[in-house]
Structures are given as structure tokens and as C-alpha cells.
Design a protein around this motif. Structure first.
Motif, PDB file in Angstrom:
ATOM      1  N   PRO A 222       0.849  -1.189   0.000  1.00 22.72           N
ATOM      2  CA  PRO A 222       0.000   0.000   0.000  1.00 22.72           C
ATOM      3  C   PRO A 222       0.890   1.246   0.000  1.00 22.72           C
ATOM      4  CG  PRO A 222      -0.861  -1.605   1.536  1.00 22.72           C
ATOM      5  CD  PRO A 222       0.462  -2.143   1.055  1.00 22.72           C
ATOM      6  N   ARG A 223       0.462   2.255  -0.754  1.00 20.15           N
ATOM      7  CA  ARG A 223       1.256   3.463  -0.900  1.00 20.15           C
ATOM      8  C   ARG A 223       1.259   4.309   0.381  1.00 20.15           C
ATOM      9  NH1 ARG A 223       0.603   8.877  -2.468  1.00 20.15           N
ATOM     10  NH2 ARG A 223      -1.573   8.750  -1.885  1.00 20.15           N
ATOM     11  N   PHE A 224       0.083   4.397   1.004  1.00 25.25           N
ATOM     12  CA  PHE A 224      -0.076   5.260   2.179  1.00 25.25           C
ATOM     13  C   PHE A 224      -1.007   4.591   3.188  1.00 25.25           C
ATOM     14  CE2 PHE A 224      -2.860   8.741   4.004  1.00 25.25           C
ATOM     15  CZ  PHE A 224      -1.984   9.045   5.055  1.00 25.25           C
ATOM     16  N   VAL A 225      -0.619   4.640   4.446  1.00 20.42           N
ATOM     17  CA  VAL A 225      -1.457   4.125   5.521  1.00 20.42           C
ATOM     18  C   VAL A 225      -1.742   5.269   6.485  1.00 20.42           C
ATOM     19  CG1 VAL A 225      -1.563   2.535   7.478  1.00 20.42           C
ATOM     20  CG2 VAL A 225      -0.508   1.797   5.334  1.00 20.42           C
TER      21      VAL A 225
END
Lengths: 332, 332
Positions: free
Chosen positions: B310-313
Motif C-alpha cells: 500500500p502506498r499510504f497508511v
């Protein structure tokens, strides 16, 4: 003879000690690893979708299954066969009645499932949302695409195709939030970062092929210098492709579309569509199961905290072009 | 006597078979779980920060360590002792030189570490960013707080305190992106969702206690009906608290602050600050290590995909009030 008896007794004692020692060790080992990431096969996690037969869910389910293998738990796939919210409510209620270890849900309506989701969470069944959220429900987390960022990615890719210069248009679905966000991300990025590019038209393709083709026909006649079209949705992308083919502008107009269904992939191979954005569906499925497992096994942040899992996971997008398109056809 | 001999032989054979069987079983078990989420203790993951001695990192490191225990790997904590980017570059280079299994980095500058981060990723050392991102680097993912959403959360909490009615102000750090986003989230939410509330003033507190106190003094004299202040940063929150105390308005003005350092928590216990927003630092650390492990063990999305994680959490925020404040004091 007595000597022999002693030797036997001695040997037996050694074996007994060895076995005893072995078992004790193993128990200690097991105790130490109680907190390891390993479930049991009777622990069943369920993925629930709508239009359950479409290809789109396959990679999400693959991610869910891969995580289940890594964690040694079981999974099931259930869904409403139609695009029918009543059916999805019924399916979700049936799943909950079996008291599964956790449920990953993609909803076709941001509100309608909330009472069912909340009832399950209150009863102790962990639920996370993936792909399409129910933001006001009590689901622990949402894993999906940040659509504004996806629009930005499309803009940068379009700039690459056009050497940062030229007129572009957008075919979208103006009443749906995810499509609005894709459009905004694309438009703002072009406006802020590429001074020699301009978004000259934004038209409604209604999410269908024919309307999108007609909207593009019109756009091409109004803006004969058009060099690029961003279609925020897959049916629209194919419609744009048909329009461009008919106008014999395949070599002067770059199309960027969304998702990876067969029609889109075929047009990429034929060089009609220049690129499409693949969503991180495998990641949605994989990390959904990980999150559910962490709630079920009480490995997430302490229960006193109302934010036990990350709130939102942007699974990102990948640009698919002629160079890597073959990897996106289903493997069967 | 011969009979006795046979009995002994028989007993010994049973033991031998039992032990053999036991070991075989165990091996089979190990083989079956090759793909399980379990590393080795000589596999070392490193967390790198700046101002490494401050309390803020403790819960992030706890999350990192908890994940390491679950995955049976080792962790190390390193950091620049000062707020000094050159020192952080040097520390990161030293860490990379030891070829660790992965690194979670929080940067004090969104650009300066990029060459070092990129060199490591290209050399096959997985890197994820947490808390503060280097968005243009080759790091695989960023895990941190969505600051716009944090501002929204503060606005809803303020509306609760004020029964959705009254004048409020903001003390912020207008030149820093994260503070701008918190301010925007707060202001837009009040404007769009609470028609009887109004943000009457936004003032620069410069990230320090004294300036924030003075800015609040001024705000209170200009807007005598002020009922709430949102401080987007912890030093500012304490400064606002001092101003309110001095003006003897503790009971008529609600303060919402940010983060959970001791000064803020003490003021919550004393009833001066009504609430603060705790960031999901444990989650940042925990899921950073999980992500690094998945890249190191090739369990993430296939390597052909440029979006393997995932790119951003968004690790989210939790509202801390008098009711749950004791849980946020460090346990030593």
C-alpha cells in the motif's frame, strides 16, 4: 546377566529422559510462539462483495487467500450475484449468522449496510471495508484506492505521453464521488504542474460505452487539436477508444483509462488505449485479512484505544501500458 | 531370563519408534510452514529517527518491537540525537552500511534524505517511511497521520463540547504543511457541517509556548465570546492553556490540542485542556515492520508490480480526554 539388565535399564532411562526433555522443550517453544502470526484452519474469514461473478474481485480474493495461507486460516467467498443492495444485505446477514472469525466487505452503497455492519462489530465479529467504503459504519478500517491520487498519477502519465504540452479532455461520471475525485486530481495536477498543458473539456460519459463514445465524438469536433483523453472509468475508456478509432486519430490522441478488464487490456495491446490504471486489489484482499486476523487474535493496538487499526489504507495504482499489459490478463 | 530380554528389546524399540515418529512429524510441520510469517533472529530491522531521545518515538518503537516479536526477528533503534539533518544522513548511511533486513525512517526534511534512501532501495534494502514522509523518494510506503482528517476529528470533538454553537479560534504554524492541513480540515468541517459555529480567528503560534500564549491573549481580547481554541501542535496547546488560565476562562473556553507529551496530559488532568489528539504511533511502528518483512521475504505483490505495498497508511487519531488520559502516560 545382571550386568546386561543394568545396561538395558540405563539405556531405557536415557531414552525416557530424552523424550521427556524433547517434549518439555517443545512445550516451551510453543509457549514462546503463542503470540506468533498463526491461526487455525477452523478459523474462517469471509469476503463479501456485490456482482460477485465479475473479474474485478479475482485479484482481491487472491490476496485474501494468500494471506490466509500465510496465517494458516480458512477463507470463504460470498456475494450478491446482482447489483442489488437488498441481496447484499441478505448475504451479509447469512454470513454473520455463522459467526465467522472476520469479514471483509465491499459495499455498493455507502450507507445501506451500516446497521448490519454495526450489529456484527458490536457482537464481536471484526469487519473491515475494502474497495468501496461505508465511512459512517463501525467497520475497523477501509482499504481502497485514493482516487484523487489516482487522478494525479493519470495526469503525470499523460504529461509524459505528451511531452508536457497540449490540450486534453476528461470523460467521467460527474455524480459519483470516486469519479469526481479522479477528475479533480487530474485537473488540478495539470493546472498546477504543467503550464503548457490544458484541460479543455470535461464531459459526462454516464459510465457507459455508447455515451462516452458520443461525448468524445463531440469533444473531438470542438477541439480538433485534442491530444489526450482521461477516462475515469473502464466502459468509458472503451467508448473513447471507439471514437478515436472511427476518427482515425489513434496516432495523435493518447487515451488513459481505468481498471483492467479485458476490453481495456485488448485496446492497450492494439495501441488504441495508451495506458490504464490498475488498482491494488491484491493488496486490498491481503491486508484486509491481516487486519481482521489482528483484531481476532487481539494483536492490534489495545482495546481501550478506539483506533485499533490504521483507519485508511491507500492501496495505490499501477500504470499499465503495452510493455506490461500481458501480466494483467487473468492467468486461466 | 530370555523372556525378560525380549520385553526390554520390545520396550526399547517402541521408544525408538516413538522418538523417530516425533521428530519426523516435527520436520513435516516445519516444512509445511515455510511460507508462514516467521523470520530469523539474525534478521535485523532498524528504526531511524531524529531527536531520538524524545518520548514521542517510544510508542512507535514499541509497535516495531511488538511486530518483531510476532515475526521472530530482531530490531534496533538508531537516530540523530539532535534536530540536525546532516546527523540524520550520517546515521542512515551507517545503518545502511550494515546491510540490515529493512529500515523504517522518519525524516525531518521531505527531500534531504532522498539520495540515501534511493541508494539503499536500489541496493535491495527495503525502506518505508513513517510519521514524516519523503514523498519523492523510492521508499515503498508511508505510514503516518492524515492531517486533514485529524483536523476534521478535532472539529467534530469541538462541536460536541460546544453543543454545536459558538465562536472558535485556531493557533497554528502556518508555514508547515502538516499544520496547514490540520487547520484546513478543522476550518472546512466547521464551515460545512456546523452552521451555528464560526472560526473567527487563525493565529500563528510559531510552534512555541510563549508565542502561542501571546497569540491567544490577543484572540481573547478581540473575541470575548470565544468558546474554543484548536492548537494544531503540542507546545502551542500548553501556551493556549496558560493564556486561558491567566484570563480565568478555564470554564468557558474549550481547548483541543495535539499529541500526548507530559505537559499536555497534565493540563488535561487539571481540566485546562479539554482534549488532545493522539496519533497512531504504535500502528506506525507495528505496520512498518510488517511491511518491511513482506518485502524482505517476497510476500508482497509480485516484483513486476511497481506498487508492491500500500502506498499510504493513515494510522488515524484517538481523542484523549480526562476519561482516558491516564492510559497515555508512559508506563515507567
Amino acid at each position: 546377566m545382571k550386568k546386561l539388565l543394568f545396561i538395558y535399564l540405563f539405556l531405557i532411562s536415557v531414552f525416557v529422559l530424552y523424550v521427556y526433555n524433547y517434549q518439555t522443550n517443545n512445550q516451551a517453544n510453543n509457549q514462546w510462539t503463542n503470540n506468533e502470526l498463526r491461526g487455525t484452519l477452523d478459523e474462517s474469514y469471509v469476503m463479501v462483495t456485490f456482482q460477485s461473478g465479475i473479474d474485478y474481485w479475482k485479484r482481491a480474493l487472491k490476496g485474501f487467500e494468500d494471506a490466509a495461507e500465510a496465517l494458516s486460516v480458512s477463507v470463504e467467498y460470498r456475494g450478491a450475484t446482482q447489483y442489488d443492495i437488498q441481496e447484499e444485505i441478505t448475504v451479509l446477514e447469512q454470513v454473520i449468522a455463522k459467526n465467522p472469525a472476520g469479514i471483509a466487505v465491499s459495499t455498493m452503497d455507502p450507507e445501506a449496510l451500516n446497521p448490519v455492519i454495526n450489529k456484527a462489530v458490536e457482537a464481536g465479529i471484526p469487519i473491515v471495508m475494502f474497495d468501496a467504503n461505508a465511512p459512517k459504519s463501525k467497520a475497523y478500517a477501509f482499504l481502497g484506492t485514493d482516487n484523487y491520487y489516482a487522478g494525479e498519477t493519470a495526469a503525470h502519465q499523460m504529461a509524459k505521453f505528451l511531452n508536457e504540452e497540449g490540450e486534453v479532455g476528461i470523460i467521467t461520471h460527474p455524480n459519483q464521488l470516486n469519479h469526481k475525485e479522479r477528475t479533480e486530481g487530474f485537473r488540478n495536477t495539470i493546472a498546477n504542474e504543467y503550464p503548457k498543458m490544458k484541460v479543455v473539456a470535461i464531459k459526462d460519459g454516464r459510465g457507459d460505452q455508447m455515451s462516452s463514445k458520443e461525448a468524445t465524438d463531440e469533444m473531438l469536433s470542438l477541439y480538433p487539436n485534442l491530444q489526450g483523453v482521461f477516462a475515469t472509468e473502464a466502459n468509458g475508456g472503451v467508448g473513447v477508444g471507439q471514437s478515436i478509432l472511427e476518427a482515425q486519430k489513434k496516432d495523435s490522441v493518447h487515451i488513459i483509462s481505468f481498471d483492467t478488464d479485458k476490453g481495456t487490456l485488448d485496446m492497450i495491446q492494439e495501441g488504441v488505449i495508451s495506458a490504464t490504471l490498475a488498482q491494488g486489489t491484491w493488496e486490498m484482499g491481503y491486508w484486509s485479512l491481516q487486519f481482521l486476523f489482528h483484531i481476532q487474535h487481539d494483536l492490534a493496538e489495545s482495546a481501550t484505544n478506539d483506533q485499533r487499526l490504521p483507519r485508511f489504507v491507500d492501496t495505490g495504482v499501477t500504470v499499465v501500458t503495452k510493455e506490461n499489459v500481458t501480466e494483467y490478463y487473468p492467468s486461466e
